[in-house]
Design a protein around this motif. Structure first.
Motif, mmCIF file in Angstrom:
data_model
loop_
_atom_site.group_PDB
_atom_site.id
_atom_site.type_symbol
_atom_site.label_atom_id
_atom_site.label_comp_id
_atom_site.label_asym_id
_atom_site.label_seq_id
_atom_site.Cartn_x
_atom_site.Cartn_y
_atom_site.Cartn_z
ATOM 1 N N CYS A 110 0.857 -1.359 -0.124
ATOM 2 C CA CYS A 110 0.213 0.149 -0.213
ATOM 3 C C CYS A 110 1.011 0.994 -0.151
ATOM 4 C CB CYS A 110 -1.026 -0.340 1.456
ATOM 5 S SG CYS A 110 -2.212 -0.984 1.277
ATOM 6 N N ALA A 128 1.658 1.863 -3.278
ATOM 7 C CA ALA A 128 1.167 2.030 -4.179
ATOM 8 C C ALA A 128 0.697 3.601 -4.155
ATOM 9 C CB ALA A 128 -0.258 1.085 -4.185
ATOM 10 N N ALA A 142 -3.358 -0.372 -7.665
ATOM 11 C CA ALA A 142 -4.741 -0.926 -6.180
ATOM 12 C C ALA A 142 -5.426 -1.338 -5.543
ATOM 13 C CB ALA A 142 -5.641 0.528 -6.021
ATOM 14 N N SER A 159 -8.598 3.620 6.318
ATOM 15 C CA SER A 159 -8.027 3.956 4.927
ATOM 16 C C SER A 159 -7.442 5.733 4.523
ATOM 17 C CB SER A 159 -8.972 3.792 3.788
ATOM 18 O OG SER A 159 -9.850 4.740 3.473
ATOM 19 N N GLY A 201 -7.819 -1.659 -2.807
ATOM 20 C CA GLY A 201 -7.673 -0.498 -2.782
ATOM 21 C C GLY A 201 -9.265 -0.080 -4.507
ATOM 22 N N LEU A 246 -6.606 3.632 -0.486
ATOM 23 C CA LEU A 246 -5.515 1.971 -0.164
ATOM 24 C C LEU A 246 -6.006 2.225 2.143
ATOM 25 C CD1 LEU A 246 -2.567 4.033 -1.813
ATOM 26 C CD2 LEU A 246 -4.556 1.892 -2.712
#
Length: 559
Positions: free
Chosen positions: A304, A307, A370, A338, A375, A393
């Motif tokens: 994450c 990303a 994602a 998130s 996500g 995310l």
């Protein structure tokens, strides 16, 4: 050896090759108790003595507990004692099931069941020899053995073999899936090495040229200070790109990040921590970029974190290409569940930079990246003519199972290291049994063949038993008219010619239940064909002496 050690050794011997838990022991004791109680009821119906009832109960309990360790021996013992202890007859069902499942080898199982059959029939004939009905004893003993022992044994053996086959297919299926994952991993590794080599040979060369030429241009005395600053930004960007390319090539080739020499500049961190760096670099190049962070900072999983960095990087690149000179805002919001990354730019301030090189896959790649971490990414135009990219995310999410591969049975092969086993598709395994593993399926086919043969034999025996039963009934019945036609003083030969032989299980012992028999006479007892009593029967008795009928009697006898 002390008593405790002997008890422990005896327990180990008793449990045999199977693990025998306390729960299984309790279940066996309960089962033995139920069978013993039913056996006491059978003994009561047969007018058994207290000693015989006690012997039946003890035999049932011992045979139930020993059936796991000695399946063949317990079957033989039960078959031998059941004629003398009717209360232990029901244990044959359990022992037949246990023997069919636990005796290894078709030959051994067949031998054990044949010997048990011979013991059951032989001792049954011995026990009923005084009734002088060996044929009927053999017929009914065979029927009882087939129904209470052979059928449960065949069903148990088929079920056990089928379960073993399914377990073997499950293990083989898991092994094939693991091998398939390994082969796919090796293929991916070879492809990654090829891609890494192509990237190194092509992009590395072009980036090196850019770095060399911008470095030479930066020291050109004809450039102004502002121009040198812009060229310096280009050179730093090319050097950073070369470092990132080296890391990507190392990961593709070996699966780990490539080491960076200490004397070379470190590349920018590719995570949330590196977002400020690429924003600062964009501002140094003359772009109006503002960054805001809200909420309490929380750590993200590595996938994450990377990303988030790539979303900002790709969105800034798109803004450079398609909205040159427009202000850009970068916002990081730490929500409860998130991280929200939002990049928005206004409309282009002037004409574009000319031809833009774009593969058209940037936003598609962001959405896929994602998705793999659980996500999502949204991109679209804003009301004022600008463009907005937003990504959501989750915290702590790990990459999705990109290693999962659908196997031939419609299952998902799990990546190494996962604890749970892959689910079995039993319907598919049943289809697999029809086409594979002929040597193993041969055992099931043999069991089915034996079951069919036993069923045919059972039908034949039942038919023969019905015929014998009908013949036995006809040999025991006469009408009242036939009884009245016979006169005392008629010759024995003439009387016996007009009457049935009386050789039937229905007439056993009837000649002794009526009035006193003449001394030295031989008597023939028959039943009335018109009798409809439920508790008593009408008996016609004919007694012969010296070749003549000397007495005939008609009396009632309890059933």
């Amino acid at each position: 050896m002390d008593a405790t050690a002997r008890m422990r050794a005896g327990w180990v011997w008793l449990t045999g090759p199977e693990p025998w838990t306390r729960r299984m022991l309790a279940g066996d004791l309960v089962l033995a108790g139920v069978l013993a109680l039913l056996g006491l009821g059978v003994e009561e119906l047969d007018n058994g003595s207290v000693q015989r009832m006690l012997g039946s109960a003890v035999a049932v309990v011992l045979l139930t507990l020993l059936r796991r360790r000695l399946p063949a021996a317990t079957l033989l013992v039960a078959a031998a004692v059941s004629p003398f202890l009717p209360g232990s007859l029901l244990i044959m069902i359990l022992l037949g099931w246990s023997a069919g499942r636990r005796i290894v080898g078709v030959g051994r199982a067949l031998t054990a069941f044949v010997l048990a059959f011979l013991a059951s029939v032989g001792f049954g004939v011995v026990q009923a020899w005084s009734d002088q009905q060996p044929v009927l004893v053999i017929v009914f003993s065979t029927l009882m053995f087939l129904a209470t022992t052979v059928m449960p044994g065949l069903a148990s053996r088929y079920w056990s073999q089928r379960r073993t086959l399914l377990q073997a297919l499950q293990e083989r299926n898991g092994q094939l899936m693991r091998e398939r994952v390994m082969v796919a991993g090796q293929a991916r590794l070879r492809e990654r090495q090829r891609i890494a080599q192509d990237m190194h040979d092509s992009l590395g060369h072009q980036l090196a040229l850019i770095a060399v030429h911008t470095g030479a241009l930066e020291v050109d005395p004809q450039l102004t200070g502002h121009q040198r600053e812009a060229v310096g930004v280009l050179r730093q960007a090319s050097v950073a790109a070369m470092h990132e390319l080296r890391e990507v090539v190392g990961i593709l080739r070996d699966g780990v990040e490539a080491p960076v020499p200490a004397e070379e500049a470190r590349p920018a961190a590719r995570g949330v921590a590196g977002i400020a760096g690429i924003v600062e670099a964009a501002g140094s190049a003359g772009t109006d970029v503002r960054m805001t962070v809200s909420g309490r900072s929380r750590p993200l999983a590595a996938a994450c974190d990377h990303a988030a960095y790539r979303i900002v990087q790709e969105a800034l690149t798109n803004a450079y290409k398609h909205a040159s000179g427009a202000p850009i805002s970068v916002e990081l919001r730490y929500e409860d569940d998130s991280l929200v990354v939002e990049i928005a730019n206004g409309p282009a301030a002037g004409p574009g930079v000319g031809e833009v090189v774009s593969g058209g896959q940037g936003l598609t790649g962001l959405r896929e990246r994602a998705r793999l971490v659980g996500g999502m990414v949204h991109a679209g135009a804003t009301e004022d003519g600008g463009f907005r990219v937003a990504g959501v995310l989750p915290y702590g999410a790990e990459p999705a199972g990109v290693e999962d591969i659908a196997d031939d049975f419609g299952q998902q092969a799990q990546a190494p290291g996962r604890a749970s086993a892959p689910p079995m598709d039993w319907a598919a395994v049943d289809r697999e049994l029809a086409v594979r593993g002929r040597s193993r399926v041969g055992g099931v086919a043999t069991g089915c063949g034996i079951a069919v043969a036993a069923l045919v034999l059972l039908v034949i025996v039942v038919g023969a038993g019905v015929v014998l039963l009908m013949g036995s009934v006809s040999n025991a019945l006469i009408s009242r008219e036939q009884y009245d036609e016979v006169r005392v003083g008629d010759s024995e030969e003439d009387v016996r010619a007009r009457l049935p032989e009386g050789d039937s299980f229905m007439t056993v012992g009837l000649d002794h239940k009526g009035p006193e028999r003449p001394a030295g006479a031989r008597c023939l007892a028959l039943l009335s064909s018109e009798d409809s009593g439920l508790t008593t029967n009408t008996v016609f008795r004919f007694c012969f002496k010296d070749g003549k009928l000397v007495d005939k009697q008609a009396y009632e006898s309890e059933q």
